[in-house]
Design a protein around this motif. Structure first.
Motif, PDB file in Angstrom:
ATOM      1  N   GLY A  20       0.779  -1.227   0.000  1.00 49.17           N
ATOM      2  CA  GLY A  20       0.000   0.000   0.000  1.00 49.17           C
ATOM      3  C   GLY A  20       0.811   1.277   0.000  1.00 49.17           C
ATOM      4  O   GLY A  20       0.280   2.358   0.210  1.00 49.17           O
ATOM      5  N   GLU A  21       2.108   1.172  -0.269  1.00 47.07           N
ATOM      6  CA  GLU A  21       2.953   2.363  -0.388  1.00 47.07           C
ATOM      7  C   GLU A  21       2.869   2.895  -1.823  1.00 47.07           C
ATOM      8  O   GLU A  21       2.627   2.135  -2.754  1.00 47.07           O
ATOM      9  CB  GLU A  21       4.420   2.026  -0.121  1.00 47.07           C
ATOM     10  CG  GLU A  21       4.739   1.632   1.285  1.00 47.07           C
ATOM     11  CD  GLU A  21       6.232   1.332   1.442  1.00 47.07           C
ATOM     12  OE1 GLU A  21       7.058   2.114   0.925  1.00 47.07           O
ATOM     13  OE2 GLU A  21       6.552   0.317   2.076  1.00 47.07           O
ATOM     14  N   CYS A  45       0.707   1.634  -6.503  1.00 47.61           N
ATOM     15  CA  CYS A  45       0.163   1.396  -5.170  1.00 47.61           C
ATOM     16  C   CYS A  45      -1.056   0.488  -5.326  1.00 47.61           C
ATOM     17  O   CYS A  45      -1.895   0.738  -6.199  1.00 47.61           O
ATOM     18  CB  CYS A  45      -0.243   2.710  -4.502  1.00 47.61           C
ATOM     19  SG  CYS A  45      -0.904   2.514  -2.835  1.00 47.61           S
ATOM     20  N   ASP A  47      -3.488   0.213  -3.279  1.00 44.96           N
ATOM     21  CA  ASP A  47      -4.669   0.941  -2.800  1.00 44.96           C
ATOM     22  C   ASP A  47      -5.043   1.935  -3.892  1.00 44.96           C
ATOM     23  O   ASP A  47      -4.457   3.013  -3.998  1.00 44.96           O
ATOM     24  CB  ASP A  47      -4.344   1.645  -1.484  1.00 44.96           C
ATOM     25  CG  ASP A  47      -5.503   2.417  -0.900  1.00 44.96           C
ATOM     26  OD1 ASP A  47      -6.436   2.796  -1.648  1.00 44.96           O
ATOM     27  OD2 ASP A  47      -5.475   2.670   0.325  1.00 44.96           O
ATOM     28  N   GLU A  49      -7.578   3.906  -4.455  1.00 47.62           N
ATOM     29  CA  GLU A  49      -8.013   5.253  -4.054  1.00 47.62           C
ATOM     30  C   GLU A  49      -6.823   6.121  -3.654  1.00 47.62           C
ATOM     31  O   GLU A  49      -6.768   7.300  -3.980  1.00 47.62           O
ATOM     32  CB  GLU A  49      -9.039   5.172  -2.913  1.00 47.62           C
ATOM     33  CG  GLU A  49     -10.400   4.703  -3.361  1.00 47.62           C
ATOM     34  CD  GLU A  49     -10.986   5.565  -4.482  1.00 47.62           C
ATOM     35  OE1 GLU A  49     -10.963   6.809  -4.374  1.00 47.62           O
ATOM     36  OE2 GLU A  49     -11.455   4.984  -5.478  1.00 47.62           O
ATOM     37  N   LYS A  50      -5.881   5.532  -2.939  1.00 51.75           N
ATOM     38  CA  LYS A  50      -4.670   6.260  -2.543  1.00 51.75           C
ATOM     39  C   LYS A  50      -3.877   6.684  -3.782  1.00 51.75           C
ATOM     40  O   LYS A  50      -3.393   7.818  -3.862  1.00 51.75           O
ATOM     41  CB  LYS A  50      -3.811   5.377  -1.635  1.00 51.75           C
ATOM     42  CG  LYS A  50      -2.577   6.036  -1.094  1.00 51.75           C
ATOM     43  CD  LYS A  50      -1.872   5.095  -0.123  1.00 51.75           C
ATOM     44  CE  LYS A  50      -0.631   5.712   0.464  1.00 51.75           C
ATOM     45  NZ  LYS A  50       0.023   4.808   1.433  1.00 51.75           N
ATOM     46  N   GLU A  53      -5.723   9.578  -5.563  1.00 50.76           N
ATOM     47  CA  GLU A  53      -5.522  10.840  -4.829  1.00 50.76           C
ATOM     48  C   GLU A  53      -4.100  11.350  -4.998  1.00 50.76           C
ATOM     49  O   GLU A  53      -3.880  12.545  -5.187  1.00 50.76           O
ATOM     50  CB  GLU A  53      -5.849  10.659  -3.346  1.00 50.76           C
ATOM     51  CG  GLU A  53      -7.320  10.615  -3.051  1.00 50.76           C
ATOM     52  CD  GLU A  53      -8.048  11.882  -3.485  1.00 50.76           C
ATOM     53  OE1 GLU A  53      -7.576  12.991  -3.185  1.00 50.76           O
ATOM     54  OE2 GLU A  53      -9.092  11.749  -4.145  1.00 50.76           O
ATOM     55  N   TRP A  54      -3.132  10.464  -4.924  1.00 49.00           N
ATOM     56  CA  TRP A  54      -1.741  10.861  -5.109  1.00 49.00           C
ATOM     57  C   TRP A  54      -1.562  11.475  -6.497  1.00 49.00           C
ATOM     58  O   TRP A  54      -0.938  12.524  -6.646  1.00 49.00           O
ATOM     59  CB  TRP A  54      -0.819   9.653  -4.924  1.00 49.00           C
ATOM     60  CG  TRP A  54       0.606   9.967  -5.221  1.00 49.00           C
ATOM     61  CD1 TRP A  54       1.518  10.505  -4.366  1.00 49.00           C
ATOM     62  CD2 TRP A  54       1.261   9.829  -6.483  1.00 49.00           C
ATOM     63  NE1 TRP A  54       2.712  10.698  -5.027  1.00 49.00           N
ATOM     64  CE2 TRP A  54       2.578  10.287  -6.314  1.00 49.00           C
ATOM     65  CE3 TRP A  54       0.865   9.355  -7.733  1.00 49.00           C
ATOM     66  CZ2 TRP A  54       3.500  10.289  -7.355  1.00 49.00           C
ATOM     67  CZ3 TRP A  54       1.787   9.364  -8.770  1.00 49.00           C
ATOM     68  CH2 TRP A  54       3.090   9.816  -8.575  1.00 49.00           C
TER      69      TRP A  54
END
Length: 98
Positions: A20-21, A45, A47, A49-50, A53-54
């Motif tokens: 998840g990084e 990543c 994730d 959603e992460k 957003e990133w």
């Protein structure tokens, strides 16, 4: 075709992505559609959603994500690639590939 990295570096990127990084992997790359571009950075990543957003902070669109198995990622190339690597403090990859 990717080259300039070893299996250990690829495995390390995969592990970070699966954990998840936001992980970065730059390698040499040749593609006929991108004349003069010799490197690509995969910013991945698991994730989603992460990762979305990133990417937004850099103007990257969700539809540009390569949704590959356990390793979703953006392919960063050209000026955008270098700008993002600098902002993310990825100096080792910058010095190695630029």
């Amino acid at each position: 075709m990717a080259f300039g990295i070893n299996r250990g570096e690829l495995q390390q990127w995969k592990e970070k992505v699966k954990c998840g990084e936001i992980a970065f992997l730059t390698h040499y790359w040749i593609h006929p559609r991108f004349d003069g571009i010799t490197t690509v950075t995969k910013a991945g990543c698991c994730d989603l959603e992460k990762l979305i957003e990133w990417g937004r902070q850099y103007g990257l669109k969700e539809e540009w994500i390569h949704k590959r198995d356990q390793y979703p990622h953006f392919d960063l190339i050209g000026d955008t690639q270098l700008e993002i690597l600098k902002k993310e403090g990825q100096w080792k990859q910058i010095h190695r590939f630029f």
